[in-house]
Design an enzyme around this catalytic site. Structure first.
Site, PDB file in Angstrom:
ATOM      1  CD  GLU A  80       0.551 -14.090  -1.584  1.00 33.03           C
ATOM      2  OE1 GLU A  80       0.797 -12.514  -2.277  1.00 33.03           O
ATOM      3  OE2 GLU A  80      -1.105 -13.874  -1.964  1.00 33.03           O
ATOM      4  CE  LYS A 258       0.307  -8.764  -0.676  1.00 32.59           C
ATOM      5  NZ  LYS A 258      -0.109 -10.059  -1.255  1.00 32.59           N
ATOM      6  CG  ASP A 274      14.203  -1.466 -10.498  1.00 35.41           C
ATOM      7  OD1 ASP A 274      13.285  -1.928  -8.687  1.00 35.41           O
ATOM      8  OD2 ASP A 274      14.920  -0.023  -9.798  1.00 35.41           O
ATOM      9  CG  HIS A 373      -4.319 -18.304   0.371  1.00 30.15           C
ATOM     10  ND1 HIS A 373      -3.977 -17.662  -0.919  1.00 30.15           N
ATOM     11  CD2 HIS A 373      -3.839 -17.565   1.524  1.00 30.15           C
ATOM     12  CE1 HIS A 373      -2.386 -17.364  -0.149  1.00 30.15           C
ATOM     13  NE2 HIS A 373      -2.720 -17.400   1.174  1.00 30.15           N
TER      14      HIS A 373
HETATM   15  C1  MEV Z   1      -3.635 -11.810  -1.044  1.00 29.27           C
HETATM   16  O1  MEV Z   1      -2.292 -11.474  -1.904  1.00 29.27           O
HETATM   17  C2  MEV Z   1      -3.966 -10.720  -2.083  1.00 29.27           C
HETATM   18  C3  MEV Z   1      -4.991 -10.382  -1.832  1.00 29.27           C
HETATM   19  O2  MEV Z   1      -5.773  -9.326   0.331  1.00 29.27           O
HETATM   20  C4  MEV Z   1      -5.961  -8.735  -2.728  1.00 29.27           C
HETATM   21  C5  MEV Z   1      -7.078  -8.090  -2.378  1.00 29.27           C
HETATM   22  O3  MEV Z   1      -8.049  -8.589  -1.205  1.00 29.27           O
HETATM   23  O4  MEV Z   1      -8.057  -7.522  -3.262  1.00 29.27           O
HETATM   24  C6  MEV Z   1      -6.700 -10.941  -1.771  1.00 29.27           C
END
Ligand code: MEV
Length: 423
Positions: A80, A258, A274, A373
């Site tokens: 990513e 995430k 792992d 991004h």
């Molecule tokens: C993207 O990979 C992760 C985010 O969505 C985390 C978040 O929203 O805090 C930017």
């Protein structure tokens, strides 16, 4: 190593970056990071079944991290864009106020033995606890080396679990696994005691396996993010709002977590650990006392108006056994980190999770994540459209400037640039 604050690191060539990392981390040459000299087919064939090849994943190094006063360069494996840059950026802000402070519990894993068809579960529980010493000794016999190194079974816990079928007696072996991830050790122990435990309980042994809800093996990280460096009091307050939504709303919590796992999984993968075990542990830990899924981290404002971030979660990672010892790239990644215990590794990983989370939430609370991004994503799009190294910067600038980071636009821009150059 001296300092992890390597300004301009991103502008160096791969070879220059590698030299710097090797020099700073006191590691040997990092040629093992070359695609053709990393994991070989033969090694891969010993690791899993039906091997037909190996998969390359970019390996980056996050800079600027200070963890418990020690500067550390952090290898991160991820597909990513933005992740490594965001972690480094967050670590740069954290270091203004001393970086990350971490701690952890003993490396305690648990294995479960499910016993079915028990007539008197309450009494069976007590009979098992009466046989605690016998069962612990039987389990410890399975791994004399672990015991020699100061690990081994610490406790036997017996739970009664009501299911839709029957009430199960579930015995937990609570094991200090030292510097291992511990799955093999505790699974072997669980299998070894199952028959005897079921005999004592008056039932039949069924499942004998570790739990990935490794809630006795927690790692914690804390950092103070200087208000001014964060962007001022309003940004601090908005980050607290963003974190509060994640605490209160499972839909937001899943994405917030995430973001944490973007950092955590990248280091777990780079060190041959792992990823699924750590992810299962993290998400099981995100269930609050009220049974709702919530944020793993917390953000508050301290008395001086700075932002304080904290993260605590299960971290079942090891340095001995498993892919960490076999995979040549993972071995070097551990060397770059300069860690000698699983606890140190777990704590650094947690610090990276906190950094990653802070970076994402700060971006979301300010300009949004798409700007940063997109400029990184634009590189991928430009390369996919066929841009050469010499053309890359110009194509990326056009895609971002035109706010059209798309394959068709990249092809069009590339065509125009080449036509101009040909003129
Ligand atoms: C993207 O990979 C992760 C985010 O969505 C985390 C978040 O929203 O805090 C930017």
């Amino acid at each position: 190593m001296s300092t992890s604050r390597l300004a301009g690191f991103k502008d160096l060539s791969v070879a220059q970056r590698r030299e710097l990392v090797a020099a700073h981390a006191g590691a040997d040459a990092l040629s093992v990071f070359d695609p053709h000299s990393g994991l070989g087919l033969e090694q891969a064939d010993h690791m899993i079944e039906n091997v037909v090849g190996v998969l390359g994943v970019p390996l980056g190094v996050a800079t600027n991290f200070t963890v418990n006063g020690r500067d550390v360069l952090v290898p991160m494996a991820t597909e990513e864009p933005s992740v490594v840059a965001a972690a480094s950026n967050a670590a740069r802000i954290a270091r203004v106020r001393g970086g990350f402070t971490t701690s952890s519990t003993d490396p305690i894993m648990q294995a479960q033995v499910q016993i079915v068809d028990v007539a008197d579960p309450e009494a069976a529980r007590l009979r098992l606890l009466e046989a605690r010493q016998e069962l612990i000794a039987l389990a410890d016999q399975q791994d004399p080396r672990l015991v020699e190194f100061g690990g081994g079974v610490r406790d036997l816990v017996v739970r009664l679990v009501d299911s839709r079928v029957q009430r199960y007696v579930v015995a937990h072996l609570v094991v200090d696994v030292r510097d291992a991830m511990g799955a093999n050790a505790v699974n072997t122990m669980a299998e070894a005691i199952a028959e005897r435990a079921a005999q004592i309980a008056g039932g039949r042994p069924l499942l004998r396996i570790l739990t990935n809800k490794a809630d006795l093996r927690l790692a914690r990280a804390r950092a103070v993010f200087d208000a001014e460096s964060v962007g001022g009091a309003e940004v601090v307050a908005d980050i607290v709002h963003a974190a509060a939504l994640a605490e209160a709303d499972p839909y937001r919590a899943a994405t917030h977590n995430k973001g944490i796992m973007n950092g955590i999984t990248a280091v777990v993968l780079a060190t041959g650990n792992d990823t699924r075990a750590v992810e299962a542990g993290a998400h099981s830990h995100a269930i609050g006392p009220d049974g709702r899924y919530t944020a793993l981290s917390r953000f508050e404002q301290d008395v001086d108006g700075n932002l304080v971030g904290t993260l605590e979660l299960p971290m079942a990672v090891g340095l001995v056994g498993g892919a960490t010892k076999v995979h040549p790239v993972a071995q070097r990644a551990v060397q770059v980190l300069g860690v000698s215990t699983a606890a140190e590794l777990a704590e650094i990983i947690t610090a990276v999770g906190l950094a990653q989370n802070f970076a994402a939430v700060r971006a979301l609370a300010t300009e949004g994540i798409q700007r940063g991004h997109m400029s990184l994503h634009a590189r991928n799009v430009a390369v996919a459209a066929g841009a050469t190294d010499a053309e890359l910067a110009a194509v990326v600038a056009r895609l971002v400037g035109d706010k059209a980071v798309r394959a068709d636009h990249a092809e069009k821009v590339l065509g125009e640039l080449r036509a101009e150059a040909g003129r």
